[in-house]
Scaffold this active site. Sequence first.
Site, PDB file in Angstrom:
ATOM      1  N   GLU A 173     -36.445  21.480 100.662  1.00 50.98           N
ATOM      2  CA  GLU A 173     -35.298  22.318 100.322  1.00 50.98           C
ATOM      3  C   GLU A 173     -34.072  21.948 101.156  1.00 50.98           C
ATOM      4  OE1 GLU A 173     -35.903  26.335  99.374  1.00 50.98           O
ATOM      5  OE2 GLU A 173     -38.091  26.174  99.210  1.00 50.98           O
ATOM      6  N   ASN A 229     -41.685  23.483 101.736  1.00 50.30           N
ATOM      7  CA  ASN A 229     -42.705  24.437 101.305  1.00 50.30           C
ATOM      8  C   ASN A 229     -43.920  23.639 100.855  1.00 50.30           C
ATOM      9  OD1 ASN A 229     -42.095  27.336 101.387  1.00 50.30           O
ATOM     10  ND2 ASN A 229     -40.255  26.759 100.228  1.00 50.30           N
ATOM     11  N   GLU A 251     -41.164  28.270  90.777  1.00 52.88           N
ATOM     12  CA  GLU A 251     -40.244  27.606  89.853  1.00 52.88           C
ATOM     13  C   GLU A 251     -40.668  26.192  89.473  1.00 52.88           C
ATOM     14  OE1 GLU A 251     -38.522  27.361  94.072  1.00 52.88           O
ATOM     15  OE2 GLU A 251     -39.588  28.818  92.823  1.00 52.88           O
ATOM     16  N   LYS A 310     -10.196  88.585  58.368  1.00 49.47           N
ATOM     17  CA  LYS A 310     -11.570  88.197  58.704  1.00 49.47           C
ATOM     18  C   LYS A 310     -12.436  89.453  58.787  1.00 49.47           C
ATOM     19  CE  LYS A 310     -14.138  85.893  62.465  1.00 49.47           C
ATOM     20  NZ  LYS A 310     -15.150  85.298  61.584  1.00 49.47           N
ATOM     21  N   HIS A 341     -11.865  86.589  54.183  1.00 46.24           N
ATOM     22  CA  HIS A 341     -13.256  86.271  54.571  1.00 46.24           C
ATOM     23  C   HIS A 341     -14.043  87.567  54.640  1.00 46.24           C
ATOM     24  CE1 HIS A 341     -16.617  84.671  56.994  1.00 46.24           C
ATOM     25  NE2 HIS A 341     -16.492  85.783  57.699  1.00 46.24           N
ATOM     26  N   HIS A 381     -18.455  89.308  54.465  1.00 45.19           N
ATOM     27  CA  HIS A 381     -19.914  89.123  54.379  1.00 45.19           C
ATOM     28  C   HIS A 381     -20.436  90.087  53.322  1.00 45.19           C
ATOM     29  CE1 HIS A 381     -20.747  86.543  57.991  1.00 45.19           C
ATOM     30  NE2 HIS A 381     -19.500  86.912  58.219  1.00 45.19           N
ATOM     31  N   THR A 433     -18.095  87.987  67.361  1.00 45.38           N
ATOM     32  CA  THR A 433     -18.464  87.207  68.542  1.00 45.38           C
ATOM     33  C   THR A 433     -17.231  86.919  69.389  1.00 45.38           C
ATOM     34  OG1 THR A 433     -20.172  86.141  67.224  1.00 45.38           O
ATOM     35  CG2 THR A 433     -19.604  85.095  69.313  1.00 45.38           C
TER      36      THR A 433
END
Length: 935
Positions: A68, A83, A89, A498, A528, A530, A665
């Site tokens: 190396e 080594n 590798e 509403k 609107h 219900h 709500t």
Amino acid sequence: HIEVQILGDQYGNILHLYERDCSIQRRHQKVVEIAPATHLDPQLRSRLTSDSVKLAKQVGYENAGTVEFLVDKHGKHYFIEVNSRLQVEHTVTEEITDVDLVHAQIHVSEGRSLPDLGLRQENIRINGCAIQCRVTTEDPARSFQPDTGRIEVFRSGEGMGIRLDNASAFQGAVISPHYDSLLVKVIAHGKDHPTAATKMSRALAEFRVRGVKTNIPFLQNVLNNQQFLAGTVDTQFIDENPELFQLRPAQNRAQKLLHYLGHVMVNGPTTPIPVNVSPSPVDPAVPVVPIGPPPAGFRDILLREGPEGFARAVRNHQGLLLMDTTFRDAHQSLLATRVRTHDLKKIAPYVAHNFNKLFSMENWGGATFDVAMRFLYECPWRRLQELRELIPNIPFQMLLRGANAVGYTNYPDNVVFKFCEVAKENGMDVFRVFDSLNYLPNMLLGMEAAGSAGGVVEAAISYTGDLADPSRTKYSLEYYMGLAEELVRAGTHILCIKDMAGLLKPAACTMLVSSLRDRFPDLPLHIHTHDTSGAGVAAMLACAQAGADVVDVAVDSMSGMTSQPSMGALVACTKGTPLDTEVPLERVFDYSEYWEGARGLYAAFDCTATMKSGNSDVYENEIPGGQYTNLHFQAHSMGLGSKFKEVKKAYVEANQMLGDLIKVTPSSKIVGDLAQFMVQNGCSRAEARSSGRRAVLPPLCGGVPAGLHWHSPWGFPEPFRSKVLKDLPRIEGRPGASLPPLNLKELEKDLIDRHGEEVTPEDVLSAAMYPDVFAQFKDFTATFGPLDSLNTRLFLQGPKIAEEFEVELERGKTLHIKALAVSDLNRAGQRQVFFELNGQLRSILVKDTQAMKEMHFHPKALKDVKGQIGAPMPGKVIDIKVAAGDKVAKGQPLCVLSAMKMETVVTSPMEGTIRKVHVTKDMTLEGDDLILEIE
């Protein structure tokens, strides 16, 4: 960093197999290796290989080895080490020289000579280029910390020029913290460096590793880097290119969906189910949609002429216009707001092609925003975007709670303005702005926000009482006309009445609408209501005859009871009259048939599970349609199902205690909470009023008289108000006006830090409105993936064993799944769930939440609890540096963990005192296991 591969025998023969470039390193550990070194000067190559052979001959070296060197920018080389072994590798050298180094070194050790093996220096030639990538179970997003666990999926990339050297890479393999993290070596061989890099990039993209993190995203960034492709890297390459760590997260959609399905199969539905009823096994039939774009609608006028021109077109229109509430208020009232985008998208193209005469579609806002994240685990903004794409011709309408936007509290003004701006950008057109107590400052803020965003402003007066009854003097005609004057003066484009509870009787409709029409002849009027009492169709016809331009309806199978009046009934009743809606009745039938089938999928949430009809007693209790259903479910869940009549009577008393509120709500929730509290505790109106015990009253009840949420023009009854509040501060004026602006940029940064991904402006606003709900939603979807691709029955109930089904992730990407089996419980409290996915066996481990309650496990650190320190990775505790009672500074080491040859020091994120240490030395931890607590 250049290394030369050498090979020697017992007879003094030494040869080299050229060099490898190992410069791409992190902390001196090689990451990618290349052979030969790109752009290496031939003379330098000769010197390197010559010196390597000389060195090996000098010491009489035998077998394979690596010499190396470091090479500086001037081309000078410096010896590092030899080594004396075969290195990881070595594969790239084998690929370019066609020499099997493993084979050769075994024969050398047997006494064979290199010439006997046909290895002579003059025969060694370089053939092309090879690159090796080490795929490891390390997480580059967490400083390459080792990851452990069970490999749920392993699929490798292969093909011409790709070699794989596997370690323990297979489905079902368990990656231990006590061994090396290398999973597989991938080697690509091509005619030159760019070709090899292209092959490697393709191979890595084809890998699928699930169950453990890998470094593949980091490797892909390296391979796409221009400096790497040019072959000019050095040992500082990774340090000098921080963009390599800008990782693109894997989608992992299929495996996440299997985890969700397995979780539901083992633990049941993830969303609360009020009634134990299974979804219909039959999917709704979608009517045929013609090919091509849908016909022009009112949205084309809006886009062409703007809000003012749109309002003029509405007012000048001959006949009655309809708003369809099926996509929001209808299912909010009948099905607890649980309808998923999946089912809305199916019918959306049919609506676009056949209902272009609608004034608008209400499909967003109100409770749908938080419920989408909280219970359906889908993004409300994504719903808006997808529906806009499918329905380009009909205006979309949303419900905006004034200064409360789509929340239940007050927000800084800049949040409300930004919310409306982004909603408009995502396709919203008409903003119905209201306040639950008709508190004008709150409404004006919402109107200004919607108007500045470029939306159509529809100011809505919330209706209650009975103005046709002379004995009801509080909410009189004068009251409503005065409000209308203020809203018109503020610049509303459309005026809405509403009627949340369906209290408008035909006589009152005639009085109110005709008075408004006479006073504001050029202003569009929108009504609107219900249908709780059953008189909704009659009321809306009366409104239309008195001069209303638009009324709200729901498709037949989603109408009636607490929903809106029937679309088909209004269409049929006006057909051939001056009020003709021009909506084809036969198309309403097909539309209704789809929703009849879709409604069966939500049987567990259907109000008909506990309610069998509407009820005219709504004229007495004034419970809003959307709340009536929820109140009924809540009463059953609290054991008050048999006392619902008493709850309704208590609702009337609670309303009077609070000063006869307008109930919508979130004010209606406060009245409802107080009513159920009174029935549950056997508390009469007189007892509740006299005690005024704030500590035992529902939490929100103190907020109304304190002015924390809204203001009533009449104030709140005394002495009940003072008894409830005692020493609580009173807020005068609009609550949001005193709030400082929210730093949205800082919030965005916090979200990116927490969720580690790109955060959109829509995400920022979701977090601003509902911080906890949004955080839970993101965590849930990060675990379980794109649930919107599942059909509703699978989402709610999961598959049956042996059931086969398809899931379309996107166009062209369809999963074929079969549920195979669920195992018995293992020692860890888990069950293994087996699937077949696209013909391949998949299995996942699912924690049995019920069984785990009876088993002992190490506690996890909670992310949201400051001071709880969790393990950053799985591993073994090798050192504990503090004890209970010790004072610690920020950054001070607390303990040391070890995993896969890597030690990690866990440091203190804060200054404080050690409250408790939950680990001991040599204890093995999983990720996020609680280590200690600091206070």
